[in-house]
Design a protein around this motif. Structure first.
Motif, PDB file in Angstrom:
ATOM      1  N   PRO A 315       9.056   4.797  -0.223  1.00 17.37           N
ATOM      2  CA  PRO A 315       7.605   4.573  -0.269  1.00 17.37           C
ATOM      3  C   PRO A 315       7.141   3.858  -1.526  1.00 17.37           C
ATOM      4  O   PRO A 315       6.025   3.328  -1.560  1.00 17.37           O
ATOM      5  N   GLU A 316       7.987   3.827  -2.550  1.00 16.64           N
ATOM      6  CA  GLU A 316       7.621   3.104  -3.771  1.00 16.64           C
ATOM      7  C   GLU A 316       7.751   1.599  -3.582  1.00 16.64           C
ATOM      8  O   GLU A 316       7.227   0.820  -4.360  1.00 16.64           O
ATOM      9  N   VAL A 317       8.453   1.196  -2.533  1.00 19.27           N
ATOM     10  CA  VAL A 317       8.552  -0.223  -2.180  1.00 19.27           C
ATOM     11  C   VAL A 317       7.444  -0.597  -1.207  1.00 19.27           C
ATOM     12  O   VAL A 317       6.780  -1.632  -1.358  1.00 19.27           O
ATOM     13  N   TYR A 318       7.207   0.255  -0.200  1.00 18.55           N
ATOM     14  CA  TYR A 318       6.151  -0.006   0.787  1.00 18.55           C
ATOM     15  C   TYR A 318       5.782   1.305   1.461  1.00 18.55           C
ATOM     16  O   TYR A 318       6.652   1.979   2.008  1.00 18.55           O
ATOM     17  N   GLU A 319       4.506   1.647   1.408  1.00 17.90           N
ATOM     18  CA  GLU A 319       4.033   2.907   1.994  1.00 17.90           C
ATOM     19  C   GLU A 319       2.924   2.633   3.006  1.00 17.90           C
ATOM     20  O   GLU A 319       2.070   1.766   2.789  1.00 17.90           O
ATOM     21  N   LEU A 320       2.937   3.393   4.092  1.00 18.06           N
ATOM     22  CA  LEU A 320       1.953   3.206   5.159  1.00 18.06           C
ATOM     23  C   LEU A 320       1.059   4.429   5.378  1.00 18.06           C
ATOM     24  O   LEU A 320       0.353   4.486   6.379  1.00 18.06           O
ATOM     25  N   GLY A 321       1.095   5.399   4.474  1.00 15.97           N
ATOM     26  CA  GLY A 321       0.175   6.522   4.624  1.00 15.97           C
ATOM     27  C   GLY A 321       0.812   7.875   4.368  1.00 15.97           C
ATOM     28  O   GLY A 321       1.956   7.986   3.919  1.00 15.97           O
ATOM     29  N   SER A 332      -4.048   3.915  11.936  1.00 14.71           N
ATOM     30  CA  SER A 332      -4.903   3.627  10.788  1.00 14.71           C
ATOM     31  C   SER A 332      -5.037   2.119  10.608  1.00 14.71           C
ATOM     32  O   SER A 332      -4.279   1.332  11.187  1.00 14.71           O
ATOM     33  N   LYS A 333      -5.988   1.707   9.783  1.00 14.28           N
ATOM     34  CA  LYS A 333      -6.158   0.271   9.517  1.00 14.28           C
ATOM     35  C   LYS A 333      -4.889  -0.325   8.929  1.00 14.28           C
ATOM     36  O   LYS A 333      -4.499  -1.447   9.278  1.00 14.28           O
ATOM     37  N   GLN A 334      -4.237   0.436   8.062  1.00 14.93           N
ATOM     38  CA  GLN A 334      -3.019  -0.062   7.445  1.00 14.93           C
ATOM     39  C   GLN A 334      -1.920  -0.295   8.487  1.00 14.93           C
ATOM     40  O   GLN A 334      -1.224  -1.315   8.460  1.00 14.93           O
ATOM     41  N   MET A 335      -1.780   0.635   9.426  1.00 18.73           N
ATOM     42  CA  MET A 335      -0.785   0.458  10.481  1.00 18.73           C
ATOM     43  C   MET A 335      -1.162  -0.681  11.413  1.00 18.73           C
ATOM     44  O   MET A 335      -0.307  -1.466  11.842  1.00 18.73           O
TER      45      MET A 335
END
Length: 360
Positions: A315-321, A332-335
């Motif tokens: 998650p430190e590289v890319y997190e979605l929630g 979610s908006k991010q997803m």
């Protein structure tokens, strides 16, 4: 890599998988309803079903620091605290659409205190469970027996060298002799209990490439009936790891005649040889050829964060929630934005290594 597309890939045990699937549908009608929605859906940005699969990382720490693994970058070879059984249970209970999980992430799962209980909890809900181990502590407190007795569906055992020198050069922190001994214990117990659940998994790379033809014989000697050779080394969605991986990646040296030779050697030893490769796997020219992860499944880190996939696994590289709220975060908006980037062909940087048009 197109020249290798016809090579046999690893498959789940079809009978066990179908039995598990049907038992889950019978016991949990909402799961079947969710699955039918998933099967009928067109890939879009908003989904009317919950994920059908998850990778769940019970621990993000390891007793190894392998040359090709991002864990070797982490202080103490640990990124975050272990997942609690309470968080795991709540996650499984809320995700009624699950038919399958992989219970392992960046760490060695047997280090987790409630690992066996996690497998048993999912299996009691008729979820197909796969996991991976480095086999280093299978002997401890009869872990090899306890693990098979959970009724785990598939256990992939990582063996990346046929000799002590090669294995310990790649699998830093490991002891080849102990892994050999533990694999034999594990597979002997599987035979004694009539459960075919194990698969030897080898990440083929520069340091073990010269030993390639010895792997089928080693697999047989250790008691495995299945061997999968992974032909790519991951970049974990990070530039520095892509540079490392490109130096040891051998898939351009691998050809179909070599694969056929390995398959034949496997047959001589009664070992099914299959192949796995991730490079140039997906394509933006057709929605059906996109990576399925944004539409099927997610990776849940040990600290309950949502990550796009196992090829990022951090998650430190890319997190979605927040995985505590996975049902809400699924749309979610991010997803939605993440799915849209794939559907429009604007592949995120972290995903480009897996796409034909973006891999160069």
């Amino acid at each position: 890599m197109d020249r290798l597309n016809t090579l046999p890939r690893p498959f789940r045990d079809a009978t066990l998988y179908q039995d598990t699937l049907q038992a889950g549908f019978k016991t949990f009608p909402k799961r079947q309803e969710n699955y039918l929605k998933y099967q009928a859906s067109q890939r879009g940005v908003v989904l009317d079903y919950l994920p059908v699969m998850l990778d769940i990382e019970n621990v993000s720490r390891c007793n190894y620091h392998c040359t090709m693994c991002q864990v070797s970058d982490w202080e103490g070879y640990k990124r975050a605290d272990d997942m609690s059984f309470e968080d795991y249970k709540a996650l499984i209970d809320s995700q009624y659409g699950l038919i399958e999980i992989k219970l392992q992430g960046m760490g060695e799962p047997l280090l987790g205190k409630c690992y066996f209980e996690m497998i048993e909890y999912a299996r009691a809900k008729h979820i197909w469970v796969r996991s991976t181990t480095n086999a280093s502590i299978l002997h401890f407190q009869d872990n090899y027996k306890r693990l098979i007795d959970t009724d785990i569906c598939e256990l992939q055992v990582s063996v990346d060298g046929t000799t002590k020198d090669t294995y310990e050069k790649i699998r830093r922190g490991g002891r080849f002799e102990k892994v050999v001994e533990n694999c034999r214990l594990l597979n002997e117990y599987c035979r004694d209990t009539n459960r075919k659940r194990t698969r030897m998994w080898t990440v083929v790379q520069q340091d073990n490439f010269s030993e390639l033809e010895q792997f089928p014989a080693l697999a047989a000697d250790l008691g495995f009936e299945r061997l999968t050779l992974s032909l790519d080394v991951n970049d974990w969605g990070q530039d520095q790891w892509r540079e490392i991986s490109e130096k040891v990646d051998i898939h351009q040296q691998f050809d179909k005649s070599m694969a056929e030779r390995l398959i034949a050697l496997g047959k001589e030893h009664n070992v099914e040889v299959t192949f796995w490769f991730i490079d140039q796997k997906y394509d933006t020219t057709d929605p059906k050829k996109l990576c399925p992860w944004p539409f099927d499944r997610l990776y849940i880190s040990s600290d309950m964060k949502i990550v796009p996939c196992c090829m990022v696994a951090n998650p430190e590289v890319y997190e979605l929630g927040d995985a505590h709220k996975l049902t809400e975060e699924w749309n979610s908006k991010q997803m939605i934005d993440f799915r849209l980037s794939h559907l429009e062909g604007n592949i995120p940087k972290i995903c480009k290594a897996c796409y034909n048009s973006c891999s160069k």
